[in-house]
Motif scaffolding. Sequence first.
Motif, short mmCIF file in Angstrom:
data_model
loop_
_atom_site.label_atom_id
_atom_site.label_comp_id
_atom_site.label_asym_id
_atom_site.label_seq_id
_atom_site.Cartn_x
_atom_site.Cartn_y
_atom_site.Cartn_z
N HIS A 1 0.93 -1.31 -0.74
CA HIS A 1 0.27 -0.35 -0.09
C HIS A 1 1.14 1.34 -0.05
CE1 HIS A 1 -3.51 1.94 0.80
NE2 HIS A 1 -3.41 3.15 2.07
N ALA A 2 1.65 1.16 0.38
CA ALA A 2 3.11 1.97 0.98
C ALA A 2 3.56 2.57 -0.14
CB ALA A 2 3.71 2.21 1.82
N ALA A 3 3.68 1.75 -1.13
CA ALA A 3 3.89 2.10 -2.53
C ALA A 3 3.33 2.22 -3.63
CB ALA A 3 5.26 0.29 -3.42
N PHE A 4 2.06 2.46 -3.24
CA PHE A 4 1.20 2.76 -4.01
C PHE A 4 0.69 4.18 -4.29
CE2 PHE A 4 -3.43 3.27 -5.18
CZ PHE A 4 -3.93 2.95 -6.20
N VAL A 5 0.74 4.30 -2.86
CA VAL A 5 0.36 5.55 -2.45
C VAL A 5 1.60 6.40 -3.12
CG1 VAL A 5 0.22 7.69 -0.41
CG2 VAL A 5 -1.26 5.04 -0.69
N GLY A 6 2.58 5.52 -2.88
CA GLY A 6 3.74 6.79 -3.28
C GLY A 6 3.87 6.88 -4.04
N LYS A 7 2.76 6.45 -5.44
CA LYS A 7 3.27 7.19 -6.90
C LYS A 7 2.38 8.08 -6.98
CE LYS A 7 2.84 1.96 -8.38
NZ LYS A 7 2.87 0.88 -8.82
N PHE A 8 2.11 8.96 -5.65
CA PHE A 8 0.58 10.17 -6.15
C PHE A 8 1.09 10.96 -5.12
CE2 PHE A 8 -2.17 6.88 -5.84
CZ PHE A 8 -2.79 6.94 -6.64
N ALA A 9 1.33 12.18 -6.30
CA ALA A 9 1.61 13.84 -5.73
C ALA A 9 0.85 14.08 -4.31
CB ALA A 9 2.08 14.76 -6.90
N GLU A 10 2.12 14.37 -3.17
CA GLU A 10 0.68 14.85 -2.10
C GLU A 10 -0.30 13.98 -1.94
OE1 GLU A 10 -0.13 18.25 -3.57
OE2 GLU A 10 2.01 19.66 -3.59
N ALA A 11 -0.34 13.03 -1.77
CA ALA A 11 -0.90 11.76 -1.20
C ALA A 11 -2.01 12.39 -0.46
CB ALA A 11 -0.91 10.18 -1.60
N VAL A 12 -2.91 12.00 0.36
CA VAL A 12 -3.55 13.10 1.14
C VAL A 12 -3.29 12.04 2.28
CG1 VAL A 12 -6.01 14.04 0.23
CG2 VAL A 12 -5.94 11.34 1.01
N TRP A 13 -3.28 10.46 2.03
CA TRP A 13 -2.53 9.85 2.84
C TRP A 13 -0.74 9.79 3.44
CZ3 TRP A 13 -4.32 8.13 -1.33
CH2 TRP A 13 -5.48 7.16 -0.87
N ASN A 14 -0.33 10.85 3.27
CA ASN A 14 0.72 11.21 3.67
C ASN A 14 1.22 12.87 4.22
OD1 ASN A 14 2.06 8.92 3.44
ND2 ASN A 14 2.75 9.19 0.65
N MET A 15 -0.15 13.08 4.37
CA MET A 15 0.05 14.38 4.88
C MET A 15 -0.18 14.93 6.82
SD MET A 15 -2.77 16.76 2.17
CE MET A 15 -2.21 17.23 0.34
N ASP A 16 -0.31 15.53 7.08
CA ASP A 16 0.11 15.74 8.40
C ASP A 16 -1.56 16.72 8.43
OD1 ASP A 16 0.55 16.08 10.53
OD2 ASP A 16 2.11 17.89 11.04
N THR A 17 -1.85 15.59 9.44
CA THR A 17 -3.69 15.91 9.47
C THR A 17 -3.59 15.94 12.01
OG1 THR A 17 -3.74 13.48 10.60
CG2 THR A 17 -4.94 14.16 7.94
#
Length: 231
Positions: free
Chosen positions: A211-227
């Motif tokens: 999943h991390a590799a999949f999300v890493g393909k997206f620029a500014e993925a919401v999953w990686n944003m500081d919440t």
Amino acid sequence: MKRSVLFDTETTGLEPTKGDRVIEIAALELIGDLPTGKTFHVLIDPERDIPEEASRVHGLTRADLEGKPLFGEVAQDFIDFIGDDDLIAHNATFDFGFINAELDRIGKQPLDPARKVDTLELARERFPGMPNSLDALCRRYGIDLSARTTHNALLDCKLLSEVYVELMGGRQHGLGLGEEDGGDTPVAHYAGPATRTPVLITPDAEALAAHAAFVGKFAEAVWNMDTKAGS
């Protein structure tokens, strides 16, 4: 209620256009997405050798298939069993390709791609970026895999039927199959309020990494944003 058929094949290899053949077909009837217990299963003489690497997958050797019927001898029985209903398979393009190659050899009409329901595609939509093999889905849904030491078409159909129920929203308690007025056609009977215990999906390290590799393909993925609160 709607009838569909879930099916699986085992083969001598991966390329029907290069001479690989079907050696096993299994199919399982569903009514309203639930198994009725009615199945079709046959081993087939492929009229050729079975490479060792293929035997390691499904456990079948050339000796196991000596004296078994040829595809042309069982094709009509399979066609009669599946009828005109939707056909469910995991990585359905593979199974459709092999069955249609065999049907073409004996001059019969191919399976219509419009009938195809691919559980692999359904799983990828529900679990993007995660492993979605039959084994992975069984583990994710807590389905017992202990009997699956090799790829067996009938066992795989039974496991996939359990996965398919979950992919379609889960089995509802209180909904069972029985016979109507002593007839042969299974029908669903509603027996009180329907409840369902959700299956808790706990990803393992492999799934998290995928999943991390999949999300890493997206620029500014919401999953990686500081919440953090207040941000």
